[in-house]
Design a protein around this motif. Sequence first.
Motif, PDB file in Angstrom:
ATOM      1  N   ASP A 235     -15.095 -31.950  10.793  1.00  0.00           N
ATOM      2  CA  ASP A 235     -14.249 -31.692   9.620  1.00  0.00           C
ATOM      3  C   ASP A 235     -14.613 -30.358   8.972  1.00  0.00           C
ATOM      4  O   ASP A 235     -13.744 -29.635   8.491  1.00  0.00           O
ATOM      5  N   LEU A 236     -15.902 -30.026   8.972  1.00  0.00           N
ATOM      6  CA  LEU A 236     -16.343 -28.754   8.400  1.00  0.00           C
ATOM      7  C   LEU A 236     -15.791 -27.586   9.206  1.00  0.00           C
ATOM      8  O   LEU A 236     -15.272 -26.607   8.643  1.00  0.00           O
ATOM      9  N   GLU A 237     -15.865 -27.671  10.511  1.00  0.00           N
ATOM     10  CA  GLU A 237     -15.327 -26.594  11.342  1.00  0.00           C
ATOM     11  C   GLU A 237     -13.812 -26.491  11.229  1.00  0.00           C
ATOM     12  O   GLU A 237     -13.252 -25.394  11.328  1.00  0.00           O
ATOM     13  N   ALA A 238     -13.159 -27.631  10.984  1.00  0.00           N
ATOM     14  CA  ALA A 238     -11.700 -27.626  10.855  1.00  0.00           C
ATOM     15  C   ALA A 238     -11.245 -27.165   9.476  1.00  0.00           C
ATOM     16  O   ALA A 238     -10.037 -26.954   9.257  1.00  0.00           O
ATOM     17  N   GLY A 239     -12.178 -27.015   8.533  1.00  0.00           N
ATOM     18  CA  GLY A 239     -11.822 -26.574   7.190  1.00  0.00           C
ATOM     19  C   GLY A 239     -11.424 -27.700   6.250  1.00  0.00           C
ATOM     20  O   GLY A 239     -10.981 -27.441   5.125  1.00  0.00           O
ATOM     21  N   ASP A 240     -11.582 -28.953   6.683  1.00  0.00           N
ATOM     22  CA  ASP A 240     -11.241 -30.084   5.817  1.00  0.00           C
ATOM     23  C   ASP A 240     -12.261 -30.261   4.696  1.00  0.00           C
ATOM     24  O   ASP A 240     -11.945 -30.855   3.656  1.00  0.00           O
ATOM     25  N   ILE A 241     -13.483 -29.822   4.913  1.00  0.00           N
ATOM     26  CA  ILE A 241     -14.503 -29.783   3.872  1.00  0.00           C
ATOM     27  C   ILE A 241     -15.129 -28.386   3.891  1.00  0.00           C
ATOM     28  O   ILE A 241     -15.001 -27.643   4.864  1.00  0.00           O
TER      29      ILE A 241
ATOM     30  N   ALA B 137     -22.117 -21.618  -6.861  1.00  0.00           N
ATOM     31  CA  ALA B 137     -21.148 -21.358  -5.795  1.00  0.00           C
ATOM     32  C   ALA B 137     -20.577 -22.648  -5.214  1.00  0.00           C
ATOM     33  O   ALA B 137     -19.508 -22.628  -4.582  1.00  0.00           O
ATOM     34  N   LEU B 138     -21.263 -23.767  -5.423  1.00  0.00           N
ATOM     35  CA  LEU B 138     -20.792 -25.050  -4.887  1.00  0.00           C
ATOM     36  C   LEU B 138     -19.779 -25.736  -5.800  1.00  0.00           C
ATOM     37  O   LEU B 138     -19.141 -26.714  -5.392  1.00  0.00           O
ATOM     38  N   LYS B 139     -19.631 -25.243  -7.021  1.00  0.00           N
ATOM     39  CA  LYS B 139     -18.691 -25.855  -7.965  1.00  0.00           C
ATOM     40  C   LYS B 139     -17.269 -25.817  -7.399  1.00  0.00           C
ATOM     41  O   LYS B 139     -16.801 -24.782  -6.913  1.00  0.00           O
ATOM     42  N   GLY B 140     -16.613 -26.950  -7.461  1.00  0.00           N
ATOM     43  CA  GLY B 140     -15.234 -27.027  -7.005  1.00  0.00           C
ATOM     44  C   GLY B 140     -15.070 -27.109  -5.504  1.00  0.00           C
ATOM     45  O   GLY B 140     -13.934 -27.193  -5.004  1.00  0.00           O
ATOM     46  N   ARG B 141     -16.167 -27.111  -4.760  1.00  0.00           N
ATOM     47  CA  ARG B 141     -16.086 -27.196  -3.304  1.00  0.00           C
ATOM     48  C   ARG B 141     -16.092 -28.657  -2.854  1.00  0.00           C
ATOM     49  O   ARG B 141     -16.671 -29.525  -3.503  1.00  0.00           O
ATOM     50  N   ARG B 142     -15.463 -28.888  -1.715  1.00  0.00           N
ATOM     51  CA  ARG B 142     -15.444 -30.237  -1.150  1.00  0.00           C
ATOM     52  C   ARG B 142     -16.618 -30.361  -0.191  1.00  0.00           C
ATOM     53  O   ARG B 142     -16.663 -29.679   0.834  1.00  0.00           O
ATOM     54  N   ILE B 143     -17.544 -31.254  -0.520  1.00  0.00           N
ATOM     55  CA  ILE B 143     -18.784 -31.395   0.245  1.00  0.00           C
ATOM     56  C   ILE B 143     -18.813 -32.757   0.924  1.00  0.00           C
ATOM     57  O   ILE B 143     -18.595 -33.790   0.291  1.00  0.00           O
ATOM     58  N   GLY B 144     -19.099 -32.765   2.196  1.00  0.00           N
ATOM     59  CA  GLY B 144     -19.242 -34.017   2.933  1.00  0.00           C
ATOM     60  C   GLY B 144     -20.620 -34.606   2.708  1.00  0.00           C
ATOM     61  O   GLY B 144     -21.625 -33.888   2.717  1.00  0.00           O
ATOM     62  N   ILE B 145     -20.680 -35.916   2.522  1.00  0.00           N
ATOM     63  CA  ILE B 145     -21.947 -36.595   2.234  1.00  0.00           C
ATOM     64  C   ILE B 145     -21.907 -37.991   2.835  1.00  0.00           C
ATOM     65  O   ILE B 145     -20.871 -38.659   2.809  1.00  0.00           O
ATOM     66  N   ILE B 146     -23.015 -38.439   3.406  1.00  0.00           N
ATOM     67  CA  ILE B 146     -23.116 -39.828   3.863  1.00  0.00           C
ATOM     68  C   ILE B 146     -23.337 -40.702   2.628  1.00  0.00           C
ATOM     69  O   ILE B 146     -24.294 -40.515   1.885  1.00  0.00           O
ATOM     70  N   ALA B 147     -22.447 -41.639   2.395  1.00  0.00           N
ATOM     71  CA  ALA B 147     -22.480 -42.456   1.180  1.00  0.00           C
ATOM     72  C   ALA B 147     -23.810 -43.174   1.023  1.00  0.00           C
ATOM     73  O   ALA B 147     -24.335 -43.746   1.984  1.00  0.00           O
TER      74      ALA B 147
ATOM     75  N   ILE C 226     -25.189 -27.767   5.299  1.00  0.00           N
ATOM     76  CA  ILE C 226     -24.625 -27.102   6.465  1.00  0.00           C
ATOM     77  C   ILE C 226     -23.319 -26.436   6.048  1.00  0.00           C
ATOM     78  O   ILE C 226     -22.440 -27.072   5.448  1.00  0.00           O
ATOM     79  N   VAL C 227     -23.197 -25.154   6.346  1.00  0.00           N
ATOM     80  CA  VAL C 227     -22.044 -24.363   5.921  1.00  0.00           C
ATOM     81  C   VAL C 227     -21.630 -23.423   7.052  1.00  0.00           C
ATOM     82  O   VAL C 227     -22.407 -23.185   7.988  1.00  0.00           O
ATOM     83  N   PRO C 228     -20.415 -22.858   6.985  1.00  0.00           N
ATOM     84  CA  PRO C 228     -20.043 -21.835   7.964  1.00  0.00           C
ATOM     85  C   PRO C 228     -20.996 -20.647   7.882  1.00  0.00           C
ATOM     86  O   PRO C 228     -21.285 -20.143   6.791  1.00  0.00           O
ATOM     87  N   ALA C 229     -21.494 -20.207   9.029  1.00  0.00           N
ATOM     88  CA  ALA C 229     -22.518 -19.158   9.046  1.00  0.00           C
ATOM     89  C   ALA C 229     -22.032 -17.851   8.436  1.00  0.00           C
ATOM     90  O   ALA C 229     -22.812 -17.115   7.824  1.00  0.00           O
ATOM     91  N   GLY C 230     -20.767 -17.546   8.588  1.00  0.00           N
ATOM     92  CA  GLY C 230     -20.255 -16.286   8.059  1.00  0.00           C
ATOM     93  C   GLY C 230     -19.498 -16.432   6.759  1.00  0.00           C
ATOM     94  O   GLY C 230     -18.848 -15.476   6.301  1.00  0.00           O
ATOM     95  N   GLY C 231     -19.594 -17.601   6.125  1.00  0.00           N
ATOM     96  CA  GLY C 231     -18.819 -17.859   4.923  1.00  0.00           C
ATOM     97  C   GLY C 231     -19.542 -17.472   3.642  1.00  0.00           C
ATOM     98  O   GLY C 231     -20.688 -17.031   3.647  1.00  0.00           O
TER      99      GLY C 231
END
Length: 281
Positions: free
Chosen positions: A186-192, A138-148, A121-126
């Motif tokens: 958190d994704l919408e807030a830009g934390d991930i 493109a995912l390298k270096g990105r902060r990705i949220g994951i259920i442990a 799940i990502v920002p639609a316009g990102g």
Amino acid sequence: MAAWAKTLGTLAATLVIWVALADGAEAQTSDLVSTNALRVCADPANLPMSAKTEDGFENTLAELIGSKLELPVQYTWYPMATGFIRNTLKAKQCDLVIGYAQGHELVLNTNHYFTSVYSLIVPAGGDLAGVTSLQDPALKGRRIGIIAGTPPSAHLARNGLVGKAKAYNLVVDRRHESPAADMLNDLEAGDIDAAILWGPIGGPLVKQNHPDLKLIPLVSETLPPRLFFRITMGVRQGEKVWQRKLNSLIRRHQDEINAVLFDAGVPLVTDLGKDVIEPPQ
């Protein structure tokens, strides 16, 4: 001849006893299932799947099944955690779990009624909106949220994405904590920068509450562990008559079941998890 006759008589009597026992066992098993209501075991705080307010998509499926059986739906509520099956289905407080992963030995599974997949799940316009695989550079270096502890964690590790990942709790009491909802906030807030969730959780949450996010079913992953799973209904072990009745119902009303799932926003994929099934126009 007399000895043979005696032996045959004994065998015949034994066969009659075995048939009677078998019939009795089937009757006893069938008698455990209520004929007055569709008794469903469900989590009272597990949206978007089930809730005591009965607005989850599993609640809608329960109503659909009840209508086909001409029975009212009656719930036994219990948190979907350790002891769920023991305290509900096995305790004979209810007769059906609407959603259960195929092959789990705690229940007797019906035929699967849908297959879904973990989704990105990502920002639609990102700039990640075109990503279709966890191997994408493109995912390298990105902060990705994951259920442990969920299967996509292994894929993140393989692709060198764990270092900056943010883990959310797997086992929680949903009455007090909602990791999936927290992750999307958190994704919408830009934390991930991106989130990975089980499709039947992420899809409906995005559709209901996050229109600016895009859900991408991860059907391109070829290495283990697999990210797609077939979902069945669960009944008590040994209740083959009830299982067959539900299998027939699923087969005859699959289009209506799919319509409920599509309406909820659940991403559906083919049985082998390779292609996304698009809703009918």
